[in-house]
Design a protein around this motif. Sequence first.
Motif, PDB file in Angstrom:
ATOM      1  N   ARG A 140       0.830  -1.216   0.000  1.00 48.11           N
ATOM      2  CA  ARG A 140       0.000   0.000   0.000  1.00 48.11           C
ATOM      3  C   ARG A 140       0.856   1.254   0.000  1.00 48.11           C
ATOM      4  NH1 ARG A 140       2.063   2.548   4.458  1.00 48.11           N
ATOM      5  NH2 ARG A 140       1.526   1.662   6.446  1.00 48.11           N
TER       6      ARG A 140
ATOM      7  N   ALA B 226       0.261   5.171   1.574  1.00 50.07           N
ATOM      8  CA  ALA B 226      -0.684   5.827   2.488  1.00 50.07           C
ATOM      9  C   ALA B 226      -0.280   7.280   2.745  1.00 50.07           C
ATOM     10  CB  ALA B 226      -0.738   5.046   3.797  1.00 50.07           C
TER      11      ALA B 226
ATOM     12  N   SER C 180      -0.489  11.319   3.490  1.00 52.00           N
ATOM     13  CA  SER C 180      -1.337  12.261   4.224  1.00 52.00           C
ATOM     14  C   SER C 180      -1.629  13.417   3.267  1.00 52.00           C
ATOM     15  CB  SER C 180      -0.617  12.796   5.460  1.00 52.00           C
ATOM     16  OG  SER C 180      -0.192  11.709   6.252  1.00 52.00           O
TER      17      SER C 180
ATOM     18  N   TYR D 260      -1.950   8.551  14.592  1.00 51.29           N
ATOM     19  CA  TYR D 260      -1.422   7.806  13.434  1.00 51.29           C
ATOM     20  C   TYR D 260      -1.088   6.358  13.798  1.00 51.29           C
ATOM     21  CZ  TYR D 260       2.495   6.087  10.640  1.00 51.29           C
ATOM     22  OH  TYR D 260       3.339   5.284   9.922  1.00 51.29           O
TER      23      TYR D 260
ATOM     24  N   VAL E 258      -2.919   3.433  11.605  1.00 57.17           N
ATOM     25  CA  VAL E 258      -2.142   2.708  10.592  1.00 57.17           C
ATOM     26  C   VAL E 258      -2.192   1.196  10.859  1.00 57.17           C
ATOM     27  CG1 VAL E 258       0.101   2.869  11.741  1.00 57.17           C
ATOM     28  CG2 VAL E 258       0.030   2.806   9.317  1.00 57.17           C
TER      29      VAL E 258
ATOM     30  N   LEU F 112       9.969   6.692   9.024  1.00 57.05           N
ATOM     31  CA  LEU F 112       8.922   6.029   9.810  1.00 57.05           C
ATOM     32  C   LEU F 112       9.416   4.733  10.471  1.00 57.05           C
ATOM     33  CD1 LEU F 112       5.946   6.802   7.440  1.00 57.05           C
ATOM     34  CD2 LEU F 112       6.240   7.638   9.773  1.00 57.05           C
TER      35      LEU F 112
HETATM   36  N1  GLU Z   1       0.640   8.943   6.154  1.00 49.26           N
HETATM   37  C1  GLU Z   1       2.016   8.802   6.513  1.00 49.26           C
HETATM   38  C2  GLU Z   1       2.819   9.906   5.877  1.00 49.26           C
HETATM   39  O1  GLU Z   1       2.388  10.485   4.886  1.00 49.26           O
HETATM   40  C3  GLU Z   1       2.606   7.482   6.056  1.00 49.26           C
HETATM   41  C4  GLU Z   1       1.991   6.332   6.720  1.00 49.26           C
HETATM   42  C5  GLU Z   1       2.720   5.011   6.529  1.00 49.26           C
HETATM   43  O2  GLU Z   1       3.235   4.739   5.433  1.00 49.26           O
HETATM   44  O3  GLU Z   1       2.743   4.256   7.493  1.00 49.26           O
HETATM   45  O4  GLU Z   1       3.893  10.190   6.360  1.00 49.26           O
END
Ligand code: GLU
Length: 312
Positions: free
Chosen positions: A23, A25, A27, A193, A197, A215
């Motif tokens: 995936r 994801a 923001s 978050y 997540v 991350l």
């Molecule tokens: N939404 C998060 C961001 O844009 C990433 C989330 C993820 O990949 O776990 O930093």
Amino acid sequence: MQDPGRNSRKADGVITPPDYIGRFAPSPTGPLHLGSLYAALASYLQARSKKGKWLLRIDDLDSFRNVPGASDSILKTLEAYGLHWDHDVVYQSQQIELYNSALEQLHQQQLLFPCICTRKGLIKYHQKNPGPAIYPGFCRNKSLSENQPHALRIKTENSEITFTDQLQGGVIENLQQVHGDFILKRKDQVIAYQLAVVVDDHTQRITEVVRGIDLLDSTTRQIYLQQKLGFKQLHYLHIPVIVDKQGCKLSKQTFAAAVDPKSASSTLHKLLILLKQSPPDELNKAPVAQQLDWAIENWNPNPLKKIRAISQ
Ligand code: GLU
């Protein structure tokens, strides 16, 4: 090209979902810049090279940070770059019930506590008490009235969480010593978050997370939540982040420019080079579909091993 996200039919006629589900994801805090598209492309190539599915989720829980129009712009840019996703886009803002039921599950295990500490108060405490900036546990054993505005924190344990990242290697972390009890629901009622997540990755049956190394630091918290919620532990592959001339990660805060959908071919070629994929020069101006076919066929993330940052 065959649709790689399609379910496959086994010899006995039983239809099975693909083994790999990845995936992206983002923001919706602004349009995609080179750094975010880099992560999108890596996760796409990893999924497609394994004949897996690639899902798109918009992490739009934090309405204070969301920028109007950013979600649509992200979708359009991904399409212009040929990064077509499977199934409908999932918007976190429409999944609140799922997060609340996960909170209830953790509450039943007596793992949550309300916290009325203010950010300012905690900063002051850490200024006076040097050392790791972990939550000092002020509210952990208080019985607070649920009527006061409060955040919800999860109690961490004095034990080690371990995982092996496909590019960064083994990680061992004692959550209590490194992060302390962390927030799952903010005082302004926004789901954090870390919880969202984990719930989403489980609900969407994600098998591996490919994302930026910024991350990596969140991963042990997410694995802890997977354990407590009885979810399967995912596989992880953290890629380097793209940095500017000053060595700062490209982001909205560093005013990274939006990628231009009109220069998709040359930007895609550049991204493949930044992913250390050595695309042939003659692909430079090829249509994105042709470049992606080459990249899926030849995808190998290993040259990115142990690299934390790549200059744009
Ligand atoms: N939404 C998060 C961001 O844009 C990433 C989330 C993820 O990949 O776990 O930093």
